[in-house]
Every structure is written in structure tokens, then in C-alpha cells.
Design a protein around this motif. Structure first.
Motif, PDB file in Angstrom:
ATOM      1  N   THR A   1       3.561  -2.229  -6.929  1.00 11.68           N
ATOM      2  CA  THR A   1       4.558  -1.927  -5.901  1.00 11.68           C
ATOM      3  C   THR A   1       4.557  -0.446  -5.533  1.00 11.68           C
ATOM      4  OG1 THR A   1       5.947  -3.658  -6.850  1.00 11.68           O
ATOM      5  CG2 THR A   1       6.989  -2.180  -5.260  1.00 11.68           C
ATOM      6  N   ILE A   2       4.630  -0.176  -4.220  1.00 12.24           N
ATOM      7  CA  ILE A   2       4.839   1.183  -3.717  1.00 12.24           C
ATOM      8  C   ILE A   2       6.265   1.265  -3.187  1.00 12.24           C
ATOM      9  CG2 ILE A   2       4.164   2.905  -2.007  1.00 12.24           C
ATOM     10  CD1 ILE A   2       1.361   1.757  -2.063  1.00 12.24           C
ATOM     11  N   LYS A   3       7.023   2.232  -3.681  1.00  7.00           N
ATOM     12  CA  LYS A   3       8.375   2.457  -3.186  1.00  7.00           C
ATOM     13  C   LYS A   3       8.422   3.825  -2.521  1.00  7.00           C
ATOM     14  CE  LYS A   3      10.772  -0.533  -6.469  1.00  7.00           C
ATOM     15  NZ  LYS A   3      11.893  -0.644  -7.431  1.00  7.00           N
ATOM     16  N   MET A   4       9.204   3.896  -1.396  1.00  9.12           N
ATOM     17  CA  MET A   4       9.230   5.112  -0.579  1.00  9.12           C
ATOM     18  C   MET A   4      10.649   5.633  -0.424  1.00  9.12           C
ATOM     19  SD  MET A   4       6.586   3.593   2.242  1.00  9.12           S
ATOM     20  CE  MET A   4       6.992   1.914   1.799  1.00  9.12           C
ATOM     21  N   ARG A   5      10.772   6.946  -0.299  1.00  5.61           N
ATOM     22  CA  ARG A   5      12.088   7.558  -0.081  1.00  5.61           C
ATOM     23  C   ARG A   5      11.908   8.897   0.633  1.00  5.61           C
ATOM     24  NH1 ARG A   5      12.611  11.205  -4.523  1.00  5.61           N
ATOM     25  NH2 ARG A   5      11.109  10.721  -6.173  1.00  5.61           N
ATOM     26  N   ILE A   6      12.899   9.217   1.447  1.00  7.28           N
ATOM     27  CA  ILE A   6      12.949  10.540   2.084  1.00  7.28           C
ATOM     28  C   ILE A   6      14.168  11.294   1.575  1.00  7.28           C
ATOM     29  CG2 ILE A   6      13.356  11.747   4.272  1.00  7.28           C
ATOM     30  CD1 ILE A   6      11.504   9.812   5.626  1.00  7.28           C
ATOM     31  N   ASP A   7      15.293  10.607   1.559  1.00 10.22           N
ATOM     32  CA  ASP A   7      16.496  11.212   0.984  1.00 10.22           C
ATOM     33  C   ASP A   7      16.733  10.561  -0.385  1.00 10.22           C
ATOM     34  OD1 ASP A   7      16.975  12.865   3.233  1.00 10.22           O
ATOM     35  OD2 ASP A   7      17.775  11.143   4.317  1.00 10.22           O
ATOM     36  N   LYS A   8      17.949  10.122  -0.622  1.00  6.30           N
ATOM     37  CA  LYS A   8      18.274   9.458  -1.879  1.00  6.30           C
ATOM     38  C   LYS A   8      18.014   7.952  -1.739  1.00  6.30           C
ATOM     39  CE  LYS A   8      21.836  12.756  -3.301  1.00  6.30           C
ATOM     40  NZ  LYS A   8      23.265  12.937  -3.648  1.00  6.30           N
ATOM     41  N   GLY A   9      17.472   7.372  -2.767  1.00  8.07           N
ATOM     42  CA  GLY A   9      17.266   5.930  -2.786  1.00  8.07           C
ATOM     43  C   GLY A   9      16.012   5.509  -2.047  1.00  8.07           C
ATOM     44  N   TYR A  10      15.451   4.390  -2.475  1.00  7.83           N
ATOM     45  CA  TYR A  10      14.255   3.855  -1.846  1.00  7.83           C
ATOM     46  C   TYR A  10      14.626   3.076  -0.591  1.00  7.83           C
ATOM     47  CZ  TYR A  10      11.966   4.990  -6.249  1.00  7.83           C
ATOM     48  OH  TYR A  10      11.465   5.657  -7.344  1.00  7.83           O
ATOM     49  N   ALA A  11      13.702   3.060   0.384  1.00  6.69           N
ATOM     50  CA  ALA A  11      13.954   2.371   1.656  1.00  6.69           C
ATOM     51  C   ALA A  11      12.629   1.915   2.244  1.00  6.69           C
ATOM     52  CB  ALA A  11      14.689   3.289   2.628  1.00  6.69           C
ATOM     53  N   THR A  12      12.731   1.011   3.218  1.00  5.62           N
ATOM     54  CA  THR A  12      11.548   0.566   3.967  1.00  5.62           C
ATOM     55  C   THR A  12      11.681   0.886   5.449  1.00  5.62           C
ATOM     56  OG1 THR A  12      12.523  -1.650   4.173  1.00  5.62           O
ATOM     57  CG2 THR A  12      11.009  -1.279   2.328  1.00  5.62           C
ATOM     58  N   ASP A  13      12.857   1.381   5.868  1.00  8.88           N
ATOM     59  CA  ASP A  13      13.088   1.764   7.264  1.00  8.88           C
ATOM     60  C   ASP A  13      13.394   3.264   7.331  1.00  8.88           C
ATOM     61  OD1 ASP A  13      12.801  -0.883   8.011  1.00  8.88           O
ATOM     62  OD2 ASP A  13      14.944  -1.299   7.936  1.00  8.88           O
ATOM     63  N   PHE A  14      12.719   3.961   8.263  1.00 11.20           N
ATOM     64  CA  PHE A  14      12.934   5.397   8.433  1.00 11.20           C
ATOM     65  C   PHE A  14      13.068   5.704   9.926  1.00 11.20           C
ATOM     66  CE2 PHE A  14      10.396   4.701   4.633  1.00 11.20           C
ATOM     67  CZ  PHE A  14      11.172   5.341   3.673  1.00 11.20           C
ATOM     68  N   TYR A  15      13.920   6.683  10.257  1.00  5.81           N
ATOM     69  CA  TYR A  15      14.217   6.975  11.655  1.00  5.81           C
ATOM     70  C   TYR A  15      13.094   7.747  12.340  1.00  5.81           C
ATOM     71  CZ  TYR A  15      18.955   5.429  10.671  1.00  5.81           C
ATOM     72  OH  TYR A  15      20.047   4.677  10.322  1.00  5.81           O
ATOM     73  N   TYR A  16      12.871   7.397  13.564  1.00  2.00           N
ATOM     74  CA  TYR A  16      11.886   8.058  14.417  1.00  2.00           C
ATOM     75  C   TYR A  16      12.309   9.496  14.683  1.00  2.00           C
ATOM     76  CZ  TYR A  16       9.334   9.223  18.676  1.00  2.00           C
ATOM     77  OH  TYR A  16       8.559   9.850  19.624  1.00  2.00           O
ATOM     78  N   THR A  17      11.375  10.454  14.558  1.00  2.00           N
ATOM     79  CA  THR A  17      11.660  11.865  14.802  1.00  2.00           C
ATOM     80  C   THR A  17      10.693  12.484  15.802  1.00  2.00           C
ATOM     81  OG1 THR A  17      10.214  12.587  13.006  1.00  2.00           O
ATOM     82  CG2 THR A  17      12.512  12.141  12.435  1.00  2.00           C
ATOM     83  N   GLY A  18       9.691  11.747  16.210  1.00  3.24           N
ATOM     84  CA  GLY A  18       8.655  12.316  17.072  1.00  3.24           C
ATOM     85  C   GLY A  18       7.551  12.988  16.269  1.00  3.24           C
ATOM     86  N   LYS A  19       7.732  13.116  14.975  1.00  3.71           N
ATOM     87  CA  LYS A  19       6.730  13.700  14.099  1.00  3.71           C
ATOM     88  C   LYS A  19       6.288  12.653  13.080  1.00  3.71           C
ATOM     89  CE  LYS A  19       8.776  18.318  14.444  1.00  3.71           C
ATOM     90  NZ  LYS A  19       9.349  19.467  13.683  1.00  3.71           N
ATOM     91  N   ALA A  20       5.243  12.976  12.349  1.00  2.96           N
ATOM     92  CA  ALA A  20       4.727  12.045  11.353  1.00  2.96           C
ATOM     93  C   ALA A  20       5.763  11.811  10.244  1.00  2.96           C
ATOM     94  CB  ALA A  20       3.434  12.583  10.751  1.00  2.96           C
ATOM     95  N   ILE A  21       6.017  10.549   9.941  1.00 11.54           N
ATOM     96  CA  ILE A  21       6.935  10.177   8.865  1.00 11.54           C
ATOM     97  C   ILE A  21       6.108   9.990   7.594  1.00 11.54           C
ATOM     98  CG2 ILE A  21       8.642   8.513   8.076  1.00 11.54           C
ATOM     99  CD1 ILE A  21       9.490  10.092  10.545  1.00 11.54           C
ATOM    100  N   GLU A  22       6.382  10.832   6.586  1.00 11.71           N
ATOM    101  CA  GLU A  22       5.632  10.766   5.336  1.00 11.71           C
ATOM    102  C   GLU A  22       6.616  10.748   4.160  1.00 11.71           C
ATOM    103  OE1 GLU A  22       2.832  13.950   5.225  1.00 11.71           O
ATOM    104  OE2 GLU A  22       1.570  13.090   6.819  1.00 11.71           O
ATOM    105  N   PRO A  23       7.095   9.569   3.787  1.00  8.69           N
ATOM    106  CA  PRO A  23       8.046   9.475   2.673  1.00  8.69           C
ATOM    107  C   PRO A  23       7.397   9.869   1.344  1.00  8.69           C
ATOM    108  CG  PRO A  23       7.947   7.431   3.958  1.00  8.69           C
ATOM    109  CD  PRO A  23       6.793   8.260   4.379  1.00  8.69           C
ATOM    110  N   GLN A  24       8.239  10.218   0.380  1.00  4.37           N
ATOM    111  CA  GLN A  24       7.762  10.434  -0.981  1.00  4.37           C
ATOM    112  C   GLN A  24       7.394   9.082  -1.587  1.00  4.37           C
ATOM    113  OE1 GLN A  24      11.257  12.917  -2.301  1.00  4.37           O
ATOM    114  NE2 GLN A  24       9.624  14.142  -3.209  1.00  4.37           N
ATOM    115  N   ILE A  25       6.345   9.051  -2.378  1.00  2.00           N
ATOM    116  CA  ILE A  25       5.783   7.806  -2.881  1.00  2.00           C
ATOM    117  C   ILE A  25       5.940   7.720  -4.396  1.00  2.00           C
ATOM    118  CG2 ILE A  25       3.687   6.418  -3.104  1.00  2.00           C
ATOM    119  CD1 ILE A  25       4.809   6.605  -0.265  1.00  2.00           C
ATOM    120  N   ASP A  26       6.401   6.567  -4.883  1.00  6.89           N
ATOM    121  CA  ASP A  26       6.390   6.236  -6.305  1.00  6.89           C
ATOM    122  C   ASP A  26       5.690   4.895  -6.468  1.00  6.89           C
ATOM    123  OD1 ASP A  26       7.762   8.499  -7.263  1.00  6.89           O
ATOM    124  OD2 ASP A  26       9.689   7.603  -6.761  1.00  6.89           O
ATOM    125  N   VAL A  27       4.811   4.796  -7.440  1.00  4.00           N
ATOM    126  CA  VAL A  27       4.059   3.566  -7.674  1.00  4.00           C
ATOM    127  C   VAL A  27       4.520   2.942  -8.990  1.00  4.00           C
ATOM    128  CG1 VAL A  27       1.769   2.535  -7.859  1.00  4.00           C
ATOM    129  CG2 VAL A  27       2.104   4.583  -6.460  1.00  4.00           C
TER     130      VAL A  27
END
Length: 348
Positions: free
Chosen positions: A167-193
Motif C-alpha cells: 500500500t502507498i499512502k499519501m498526505r500533504i497536511d495532516k492525515g492520509y488522503a486520496t483527494d488533493f485540491y487543484y493549485t495549477g502546480k504539480a501536486i506531489e504528496p508525501q509518500i509512505d509505503v
């Protein structure tokens, strides 16, 4: 004659004394009744000898004393004669040699009947100065691996399973998520395997993102490499969604229309321009369901009523190609609904 007279006088005196005593006893009993005192305290109990008979024998154990049980056949009174405790049945607990894999134990003993520890075994710490020969079969996303350790000194081999990456889990702020907001720039969440047992994997790996700028489904791939000495090999992928910002609506942009499609390869698509659109996304495939598809982006020209885009398709002649388009404004993080799906059968 004098002796006879003397004997008779003695008898008279004894009878007189007994009569006096009886009268005194009767008077005392009468006084007791008048004072409401139980008369039974004024009669002595009748004493007799118990006749005990052995009725039960219980053997001693190493934890409980045994006894002989007797009972009087006349009055039923019981009497016990207790025995000494039995001796423990001693069993030797063999010493265990310490190795580099396990602790050892000194020799000890215990009672096999009651479990009491007679001589406690002491722990001998595992050896920490052994040299191991190590081999490994790396785990992949499809299969568990294993690592082996062999010690010549202790003559033991230890094999540990390496649980496969799952399993790959992703996060940008607190907590893991699968949906991230569009910013016009590349979305690169932090990765935990995590592996198949749910444990976080601490190992070197590289991370690659794809399609992670626009509002759509993006993907991430973790690459562990292919070194045979590593614990993990191969790749593991996962998907995540880039969605519109809160407070915006996809209906902020009108949906474009497909005017016509030229039926020759490469196909030529004519579509309408939409005000405030910065980009157009085209999706195409041979099935109308669009469960899987290929896509292409176009940038509009200024002051034009419609635009064109050429798509190279690999479908055979006679196959039907389906196309749809939507408008995107990356700065505002919004997109239009999809246009109607249009199809064209390739004829040349």
C-alpha cells in the motif's frame, strides 16, 4: 457386740447425710426455678468412653496433608489424625545453550506433581560476538521475500520473511488522503509505503508522479530498484485525485462543443472556444463508456470562434472513435462539464 453397734451407727450417719444432701438439692432446684434459672446446670453429665472406628483414609500429597478419619459408634463424634506432607517428585530441567539467536538457561528443577520450582533456571544472554553469513531474496509487490542468517559458531540458520510492499499512502497536511485540491502546480504528496502486514517500510526508494497538475486522476510510482542485496525490489503504484478547490464550481465554465470530426486518419476535430478557458482536454477511445481512455491537451488561440486539433489514432479502418472535450481554467482551479460524446467511423 460393740462392733455391730458401731457399724450400725455409721450407717445411720451416712443415710442421714444423704437425706440432708437430697433435701438441699431439692431446695436448690426449687430456688433455681423461683429465680427462673435452668435446672440443667444442677445435674452433672453422664461420662462414658468413646468407641472410635476408622471410616476414611486420605493420602498426603506434596501440597496437602492426608488424614485418618474416625467416628464414635456411640455418639457419632468425629476425630482426625493428620499425616505428614508427601515429598515432591523432582524433575530436572535441562540447561539450554545460549546462541546468537536465542538466550540460554541454567539447569533447574521442579515438582512434576504440583509444579513448584525447586531450583530456578537463570537466563543466559544470547551471544553477541558471532559472525553471520547473510543472504536475501528481495520482496516485490507480487511476492514476499526472505532473509537468511547462518552462524558457523552456533551452527544455526535463521530465516525471516520479508512481507511484500502492498500500500502507498499519501498526505500533504495532516492525515492520509486520496483527494488533493487543484493549485495549477504539480501536486506531489508525501509518500509512505506499507507492507502486507500493515507495517511501514523503511527502505530506499524513488518516487515518480504522473498527470499530477490538472484536475484529474493522477498516479504515483515507488521504485525500489533491482539490487539483489536489497530487501525490496521492483515498483508499486497508486492513484490519487486532483479536485477543484472548495467554493468553486465546475459550471463556472461553459462546456465546449465538438462541431465536427473528420473521419480520416489522423482525425481532425473542430470545437468551440469558451470564454476564460485556458486549456482544453480531449479524451478519446474506441468504446463509448470511457472507462479507459487516451487524452490530449490543446491551448486556445485568441479571438477565434472555434479551434481544431489533430489526433493520431491507431484504430483500424471501419472502427468507430468516440471523443469528448472540456474546458479548464488552471488559475481558478475550475473546469467545465464534459461535452456531448461524438463518434466517427474511420473510412480511410
Amino acid at each position: 457386740m460393740k462392733k455391730i453397734i458401731s457399724i450400725m451407727l455409721s450407717l445411720v450417719m451416712i443415710l442421714s447425710s444423704a437425706a440432708t444432701s437430697s433435701i438441699a438439692s431439692v431446695q436448690s432446684l426449687s430456688n433455681a426455678k423461683n429465680q427462673n434459672i435452668s435446672a440443667r446446670y444442677y445435674f452433672k453429665p453422664l461420662h462414658f468412653i468413646h468407641h472410635y472406628k476408622l471410616i476414611e483414609i486420605k493420602q498426603s500429597t506434596c501440597t496437602n496433608k492426608g488424614y485418618n478419619k474416625y467416628k464414635c459408634s456411640i455418639c457419632g463424634k468425629e476425630r482426625f489424625s493428620y499425616r505428614e506432607l508427601a515429598k515432591h517428585t523432582v524433575v530436572i530441567d535441562k540447561a539450554v545453550k545460549a546462541t546468537c539467536a536465542n538466550d540460554g538457561l541454567t539447569e533447574g528443577s521442579h515438582c512434576s506433581k504440583c509444579g513448584k520450582i525447586i531450583v530456578k533456571q537463570e537466563v543466559i544472554d544470547a551471544l553477541d560476538d558471532c559472525t553471520h553469513e547473510e543472504t536475501a531474496v528481495p520482496a516485490t509487490a507480487q511476492k514476499d521475500g526472505e532473509e537468511k542468517y547462518y552462524c558457523k559458531r552456533c551452527d544455526i540458520e535463521q530465516t525471516n520473511t520479508i512481507s511484500r510492499p502492498k500500500t502507498i499512502k499519501m498526505r500533504i497536511d495532516k492525515g492520509y488522503a486520496t483527494d488533493f485540491y487543484y493549485t495549477g502546480k504539480a501536486i506531489e504528496p508525501q509518500i509512505d509505503v506499507f507492507d502486507a502486514k500493515g507495517n511501514k517500510i523503511f527502505a530506499y526508494y524513488s518516487v515518480t508522479f504522473e498527470n499530477n497538475i490538472n484536475i484529474d486522476t493522477a498516479s504515483v510510482t515507488v521504485d525500489f530498484g533491482n539490487e539483489p542485496c536489497d530487501k525490496y525490489n521492483g515498483t508499486l503504484s497508486a492513484k490519487f485525485n486532483i479536485i477543484e478547490k472548495k467554493g468553486t464550481s465546475q459550471t463556472s465554465l461553459k462546456n465546449p462543443s465538438i462541431i465536427k470530426i473528420q473521419a480520416v486518419k489522423p482525425i481532425l476535430i473542430y470545437y468551440t472556444y469558451i470564454e476564460n478557458a485556458e486549456q482544453y482536454e480531449f479524451q478519446y477511445r474506441e468504446q463509448k463508456s470511457f472507462k479507459s481512455y487516451k487524452k490530449l491537451y490543446a491551448t486556445p488561440l485568441n479571438n477565434k470562434a472555434f479551434g481544431t486539433i489533430t489526433i493520431n489514432v491507431k484504430a483500424d479502418l471501419g472502427k468507430e472513435i468516440y471523443v469528448r472535450v472540456r474546458a479548464i481554467n488552471k488559475e481558478k482551479g475550475i473546469m467545465s462539464p464534459w461535452s456531448e460524446v461524438k463518434g466517427v467511423k474511420l473510412n480511410s
